[in-house]
Design a protein around this motif. Structure first.
Motif, PDB file in Angstrom:
ATOM      1  N   LYS A  43     -32.184   7.175  -2.027  1.00 37.69           N
ATOM      2  CA  LYS A  43     -32.321   6.649  -0.668  1.00 37.69           C
ATOM      3  C   LYS A  43     -31.864   7.667   0.373  1.00 37.69           C
ATOM      4  O   LYS A  43     -32.428   7.752   1.461  1.00 37.69           O
ATOM      5  N   ILE A  44     -30.830   8.438   0.041  1.00 42.12           N
ATOM      6  CA  ILE A  44     -30.383   9.488   0.958  1.00 42.12           C
ATOM      7  C   ILE A  44     -31.490  10.525   1.126  1.00 42.12           C
ATOM      8  O   ILE A  44     -31.833  10.914   2.241  1.00 42.12           O
ATOM      9  N   GLU A  45     -32.052  10.979   0.010  1.00 43.08           N
ATOM     10  CA  GLU A  45     -33.099  12.002   0.078  1.00 43.08           C
ATOM     11  C   GLU A  45     -34.316  11.514   0.861  1.00 43.08           C
ATOM     12  O   GLU A  45     -34.940  12.270   1.604  1.00 43.08           O
ATOM     13  N   ARG A  46     -34.645  10.247   0.710  1.00 40.66           N
ATOM     14  CA  ARG A  46     -35.809   9.677   1.393  1.00 40.66           C
ATOM     15  C   ARG A  46     -35.506   9.294   2.842  1.00 40.66           C
ATOM     16  O   ARG A  46     -36.384   8.831   3.554  1.00 40.66           O
ATOM     17  N   GLY A  47     -34.254   9.460   3.261  1.00 46.44           N
ATOM     18  CA  GLY A  47     -33.889   9.164   4.638  1.00 46.44           C
ATOM     19  C   GLY A  47     -33.726   7.691   4.938  1.00 46.44           C
ATOM     20  O   GLY A  47     -33.666   7.303   6.102  1.00 46.44           O
ATOM     21  N   GLU A  48     -33.602   6.850   3.900  1.00 45.17           N
ATOM     22  CA  GLU A  48     -33.515   5.413   4.104  1.00 45.17           C
ATOM     23  C   GLU A  48     -32.097   4.947   4.406  1.00 45.17           C
ATOM     24  O   GLU A  48     -31.902   3.838   4.901  1.00 45.17           O
ATOM     25  N   VAL A  49     -31.113   5.762   4.080  1.00 41.91           N
ATOM     26  CA  VAL A  49     -29.721   5.474   4.419  1.00 41.91           C
ATOM     27  C   VAL A  49     -29.081   6.765   4.932  1.00 41.91           C
ATOM     28  O   VAL A  49     -29.528   7.861   4.589  1.00 41.91           O
ATOM     29  N   VAL A  50     -28.048   6.626   5.739  1.00 36.38           N
ATOM     30  CA  VAL A  50     -27.335   7.790   6.255  1.00 36.38           C
ATOM     31  C   VAL A  50     -26.229   8.166   5.277  1.00 36.38           C
ATOM     32  O   VAL A  50     -25.402   7.327   4.913  1.00 36.38           O
ATOM     33  N   ALA A  51     -26.233   9.404   4.847  1.00 40.20           N
ATOM     34  CA  ALA A  51     -25.214   9.867   3.903  1.00 40.20           C
ATOM     35  C   ALA A  51     -23.852   9.930   4.573  1.00 40.20           C
ATOM     36  O   ALA A  51     -23.743  10.156   5.782  1.00 40.20           O
ATOM     37  N   ARG A  52     -22.813   9.728   3.794  1.00 36.64           N
ATOM     38  CA  ARG A  52     -21.452   9.936   4.270  1.00 36.64           C
ATOM     39  C   ARG A  52     -21.103  11.415   4.143  1.00 36.64           C
ATOM     40  O   ARG A  52     -21.705  12.134   3.335  1.00 36.64           O
ATOM     41  N   PRO A  53     -20.127  11.902   4.918  1.00 35.70           N
ATOM     42  CA  PRO A  53     -19.738  13.314   4.796  1.00 35.70           C
ATOM     43  C   PRO A  53     -19.357  13.716   3.377  1.00 35.70           C
ATOM     44  O   PRO A  53     -19.738  14.791   2.913  1.00 35.70           O
ATOM     45  N   ASP A  54     -18.629  12.837   2.668  1.00 35.81           N
ATOM     46  CA  ASP A  54     -18.222  13.200   1.312  1.00 35.81           C
ATOM     47  C   ASP A  54     -19.423  13.288   0.381  1.00 35.81           C
ATOM     48  O   ASP A  54     -19.443  14.105  -0.550  1.00 35.81           O
ATOM     49  N   GLU A  55     -20.449  12.484   0.635  1.00 39.19           N
ATOM     50  CA  GLU A  55     -21.654  12.552  -0.193  1.00 39.19           C
ATOM     51  C   GLU A  55     -22.392  13.865   0.055  1.00 39.19           C
ATOM     52  O   GLU A  55     -22.894  14.493  -0.888  1.00 39.19           O
ATOM     53  N   LEU A  56     -22.483  14.270   1.314  1.00 39.00           N
ATOM     54  CA  LEU A  56     -23.126  15.551   1.610  1.00 39.00           C
ATOM     55  C   LEU A  56     -22.368  16.705   0.962  1.00 39.00           C
ATOM     56  O   LEU A  56     -22.973  17.660   0.449  1.00 39.00           O
ATOM     57  N   ARG A  57     -21.049  16.629   0.977  1.00 41.32           N
ATOM     58  CA  ARG A  57     -20.252  17.685   0.348  1.00 41.32           C
ATOM     59  C   ARG A  57     -20.504  17.743  -1.160  1.00 41.32           C
ATOM     60  O   ARG A  57     -20.582  18.824  -1.747  1.00 41.32           O
ATOM     61  N   ARG A  58     -20.633  16.592  -1.799  1.00 41.16           N
ATOM     62  CA  ARG A  58     -20.871  16.568  -3.244  1.00 41.16           C
ATOM     63  C   ARG A  58     -22.252  17.144  -3.577  1.00 41.16           C
ATOM     64  O   ARG A  58     -22.401  17.922  -4.528  1.00 41.16           O
ATOM     65  N   VAL A  59     -23.273  16.741  -2.804  1.00 38.98           N
ATOM     66  CA  VAL A  59     -24.624  17.260  -3.044  1.00 38.98           C
ATOM     67  C   VAL A  59     -24.648  18.767  -2.816  1.00 38.98           C
ATOM     68  O   VAL A  59     -25.216  19.534  -3.609  1.00 38.98           O
ATOM     69  N   ALA A  60     -24.034  19.210  -1.724  1.00 39.05           N
ATOM     70  CA  ALA A  60     -24.015  20.640  -1.411  1.00 39.05           C
ATOM     71  C   ALA A  60     -23.290  21.430  -2.492  1.00 39.05           C
ATOM     72  O   ALA A  60     -23.730  22.523  -2.872  1.00 39.05           O
ATOM     73  N   ALA A  61     -22.203  20.885  -3.005  1.00 40.10           N
ATOM     74  CA  ALA A  61     -21.459  21.586  -4.056  1.00 40.10           C
ATOM     75  C   ALA A  61     -22.308  21.736  -5.310  1.00 40.10           C
ATOM     76  O   ALA A  61     -22.281  22.780  -5.978  1.00 40.10           O
TER      77      ALA A  61
END
Length: 354
Positions: A43-61
């Motif tokens: 859902k984050i990738e499809r833009g259906e929900v807004v990611a939390r900062p910690d989620e973005l950090r985990r994906v980026a890592a």
């Protein structure tokens, strides 16, 4: 006006960066990030929900990039929402008539609630059987009327005082003709409103990501067992909340009791008295569960969902389409957990049977 991209609240570069860094399928990337359920990540990738900062950090890592590289500038001259959304399209032709009715129905439901202060979210769930998550999705015109299940459709018939679908369509159209829906349509069907919200959310994420990321918790060294007669290390106690409320809810009132924290419990964990056997005899009313808001529920476990008036305990499973569903036996209900705000969810990490 109909905004065909109204469900996209967070266009981002997750898909682009995922493919650029060698992850052809999202499932492979998801395996690297067990803290984020696959459906949530999708859902984050499809833009259906807004990611939390910690989620973005985990994906980026997992990708080896900076978290800000997952965000995009929706005001850039080369950004086109239609081109961005095209890879996620199922190829089905848009039914303009049904899209229009979905938007009008969402506006009519918002008007119905707004103009009747007594019609609270809790009352709608209690008296009409429409859970908050589905209420929100209908109000935001997330899908055409025909794709809602029978229970949701019947709840909408009751809310508008009509007998069937033709009568509902006629009632909604009548309200549109009088202009009663005009103040509410802009919040659903106006692309500028969506763009403004997205712009605000991305700015908030950028600001949060600029702040220093919290340092990972140090892994404590193994502690030898105490010798006989040696003082025992103090255990951590958590406050217990809970008071029985109607419809299977648990009030967040202090009980004056405490429960021992399991070693996996996070700093915000707390005890919750079950109060009623809403999940069956396996979790009796006298039991106390430990809820951890810093952990997301997983299929096969239990979850606590914070609603308007209290907590609801749910058993968690995966649907046939991979969606994470929460179930309750008494009352008999199911909740799509992937559609819930993660801030309202807490994983149950232990239970104490008294």
């Amino acid at each position: 006006m109909i905004d065909f991209y109204r469900a996209i609240v967070f266009p981002n570069r997750v898909r682009e960066q995922r493919q650029r860094h060698g992850f052809a399928k999202l499932l492979r990337l998801s395996a690297r990030i067990p803290e984020i359920p696959y459906i949530r990540l999708s859902k984050i990738e499809r833009g259906e929900v807004v990611a939390r900062p910690d989620e973005l950090r985990r994906v980026a890592a997992a990708l080896g990039i900076a978290p800000a590289d997952l965000l995009l500038d929706i005001d850039a001259a080369d950004f086109d929402i239609a081109a961005w959304a095209e890879p996620f399209s199922d190829g089905a032709q848009i039914d303009l008539k049904e899209e229009r009715f979905a938007v009008l129905l969402g506006a009519a439901l918002r008007a119905r609630r707004t103009l009747d202060p007594a019609l609270t979210i809790a009352l709608i769930e209690r008296d009409y059987g429409l859970p908050p998550v589905n209420l929100s999705r209908v109000e935001n015109a997330q899908k055409p009327f025909s794709r809602w299940n029978t229970a949701v459709q019947r709840a909408l018939f009751a809310l508008f005082g009509v007998a069937d679908e033709p009568a509902l369509r006629a009632e909604v159209e009548k309200r549109r003709a009088t202009g009663a829906l005009d103040p509410f349509l802009a919040t659903i069907a106006n692309p500028e409103t969506r763009i403004a919200r997205t712009r605000e959310r991305v700015a908030e994420l950028l600001a949060a990501l600029r702040e220093e990321a919290p340092a990972p918790a140090a892994v404590p060294a193994a502690t030898p067992l105490p010798l006989p007669g040696a003082p025992v290390t103090a255990i951590r106690l958590l406050p217990v909340f809970g008071a029985p409320l109607p419809h299977g809810l648990i009030g967040h009132q202090p009980t004056g009791k405490t429960v021992e924290a399991p070693h996996i419990a996070g700093p915000r964990a707390f005890g919750l008295k079950v109060c009623r056997a809403t999940l069956g005899g396996g979790l009796p009313a006298q039991a106390i569960v430990v809820a951890d808001p810093d952990r997301l529920p997983v299929p096969g476990g239990l979850a606590a969902l914070r609603e308007e008036e209290g907590w609801r305990l749910l058993s968690v499973a995966s649907g046939r389409d991979g969606r994470m569903i929460g179930y309750s036996i008494n009352p008999d209900m199911e909740v799509s957990l992937d559609d819930c705000d993660p801030a309202r969810l807490a994983a149950i990490v232990s239970a104490v049977f008294l």
